[in-house]
Scaffold this active site. Structure first.
Site, mmCIF file in Angstrom:
data_model
loop_
_atom_site.group_PDB
_atom_site.id
_atom_site.type_symbol
_atom_site.label_atom_id
_atom_site.label_comp_id
_atom_site.label_asym_id
_atom_site.label_seq_id
_atom_site.Cartn_x
_atom_site.Cartn_y
_atom_site.Cartn_z
ATOM 1 N N HIS A 157 0.805 -1.221 0.000
ATOM 2 C CA HIS A 157 0.000 0.000 0.000
ATOM 3 C C HIS A 157 0.836 1.268 0.000
ATOM 4 O O HIS A 157 0.286 2.366 -0.073
ATOM 5 C CB HIS A 157 -0.953 -0.012 1.196
ATOM 6 C CG HIS A 157 -2.025 -1.046 1.088
ATOM 7 N ND1 HIS A 157 -3.287 -0.758 0.621
ATOM 8 C CD2 HIS A 157 -2.007 -2.381 1.341
ATOM 9 C CE1 HIS A 157 -4.019 -1.873 0.624
ATOM 10 N NE2 HIS A 157 -3.263 -2.862 1.047
ATOM 11 N N ASP A 365 3.326 9.051 -1.949
ATOM 12 C CA ASP A 365 2.172 8.347 -1.396
ATOM 13 C C ASP A 365 1.837 7.156 -2.274
ATOM 14 O O ASP A 365 1.936 7.238 -3.501
ATOM 15 C CB ASP A 365 0.962 9.288 -1.347
ATOM 16 C CG ASP A 365 0.101 9.060 -0.125
ATOM 17 O OD1 ASP A 365 0.216 7.985 0.491
ATOM 18 O OD2 ASP A 365 -0.686 9.953 0.227
#
Length: 469
Positions: A157, A365
């Protein structure tokens, strides 16, 4: 297929679809488990004096969760240490914050081994195991050593670091080799997958077998790109709830006719919150005509407050917000409202809908689901504008946003001005394009695509995969 077994570090199944006390990963995994039989396994967040594998089982929000406590030493070395002080900063290209302590890596390996030993007896032959994130990279290798032949997939992730940075990690080769125990390794973007394959080919002298598969170090690595999304229909429905509408009215009233910008981020140095506040400060300096006409609501729930770097960033943010307010505020106007608290997901939807501009300025991110939630919450007839960092995973998909380099303060200030001045027709056109992306990368699509591709893989042959050391 048999059951779907989800494994992650923390198990935080939401009580309902509007519960924003958990993060985007928890919401995504809960949505996946509601569609398949099985359970969610991981750390309870509690500690015990001596690890004995004692498990707690409960039903929460339609999801069966099974959790174990860890010893305090495990929490310190595996979680606070290797996960949060070593891998997290490294994977976000912050090697200046990365701590390489031998005890951390030992704790990481020990805890992953304990996870495997507790999980293995619960598995049935047809189960599909889906392991999540950097906390549990070597878990499959320990399961294979225990004789597990099930299909096992892994999804990262976070970003994957560039090869030139990853090699600063002691035992990096053993860690990557352990990932060969997975039948499928998933990433959010082609960029992150490309960096992983670059390591395999350039550092491990691997050979590309096809566009998805690399052979290296005696292992076969099958990779895929699976951009995660949100529960679109659930979020849109929540944005029309009574609480969301009350929140919308409350924000409009408190704004007193001023344009609101919003940022919602967990307290973390990777989120670019400092750069955001500096860009807003530059905007106020450059555009005196917008003073008293706009304010920034920054919602920043605290996290990992036992880690020194997070205590430091909290102090810097509070100081920066105070400086901007001290420089520009008047008796009836405060340019920055800085809040360290959490809100329900439907409350956030109301806040998003009330805002003229959504600011997502992460320095690096994995995906950033706030960007997708912001778009989904908008009024189609009068949508806000999304300003999005080029260094988020979402930027690869959401090209109709105003893409910015968050390191460039003046570029961010220019984007804020453009967003506030943008005519309605352009705002609607951009929003429609972004909403198409949000719908076509729905959480169900992410879930079904990954699971179906994992099911389609050949069963891993019996072997002992490498561990971290």
């Amino acid at each position: 297929m048999g059951r779907l077994i989800v494994v992650s570090n923390r198990v935080q199944a939401p009580k309902d679809a509007s519960d924003s006390s958990v993060g985007g990963l928890a919401m995504a995994l809960a949505a996946a488990l509601r569609a398949y039989d099985g359970f969610w396994f991981g750390w309870s967040g509690e500690t015990t004096e001596e690890f004995d594998g004692q498990m707690n089982v409960e039903e929460r929000g339609g999801v069966t969760i099974k959790t174990i406590p860890l010893e305090a030493q495990d929490v310190d070395e595996y979680y606070n240490g290797y996960a949060n002080k070593t891998l997290w900063p490294l994977f976000h290209h912050r090697i200046d914050l990365t701590a390489y302590e031998r005890s951390y890596s030992h704790g990481y390996e020990r805890t992953n081994k304990r996870f495997a030993e507790v999980l293995e007896p619960m598995l049935e032959p047809d189960d599909v195991v889906w392991i999540h994130d950097y906390h549990l990279i070597p878990l499959a290798s320990y399961l294979r050593k225990l004789g597990v032949r099930n299909r096992i997939g892994f999804f990262l992730h976070t970003p994957w670091p560039a090869r030139q940075l990853l090699v600063t990690l002691p035992h990096h080769g053993q860690m990557v080799r352990a990932m060969g125990a997975y039948d499928l390794i998933g990433f959010h973007t082609e960029e992150w997958r490309g960096l992983f394959c670059d390591y395999l080919i350039e550092q491990a002298q691997g050979k590309r077998l096809d566009s998805d598969t690399v052979a290296a170090s005696g292992e076969i690595y099958r990779t895929g790109v699976f951009p995660i999304g949100i529960d679109v229909e659930g979020f849109v429905e929540g944005s029309h709830s009574e609480l969301a509408m009350r929140t919308l009215k409350r924000m409009n009233k408190s704004g007193d006719g001023r344009s609101m910008m919003v940022g919602v981020d967990r307290l973390d140095y990777s989120k670019g919150i400092e750069e955001r506040l500096s860009g807003f400060e530059q905007f106020l300096t450059d555009h005196e005509e917008w003073r008293k006409r706009v304010f920034l609501l920054q919602v920043t729930p605290l996290s990992r407050d036992t880690v020194d770097s997070y205590q430091d960033i909290r102090e810097r943010l509070e100081g920066l917000a105070g400086r901007v307010n001290g420089q520009f505020a008047d008796m009836d106007w405060q340019p920055i409202r800085y809040l360290n608290r959490t809100y329900r997901r439907d409350q956030l939807a109301g806040i998003y809908r009330a805002s003229r501009v959504g600011l997502v300025t992460a320095l690096r991110d994995g995906m950033n689901l706030v960007a997708k939630e912001y778009v989904a919450a908008q009024n189609p007839d009068d949508p806000g504008v999304l300003i999005l960092s080029r260094f988020t995973g979402a930027a690869e998909q959401m090209t109709a946003a105003l893409l910015v380099n968050p390191y460039a303060r003046e570029e961010l200030a220019d984007a804020i001005y453009r967003a506030l001045e943008m005519p309605l027709e352009e705002r609607i056109e951009r929003w429609q394009s972004l909403m198409d992306v949000v719908r076509h990368t729905d959480i169900a699509i992410w879930r079904d695509t990954f699971v179906s591709e994992l099911q389609a893989t050949a069963v891993t042959p019996p072997r002992f995969a490498a561990s971290v050391h």
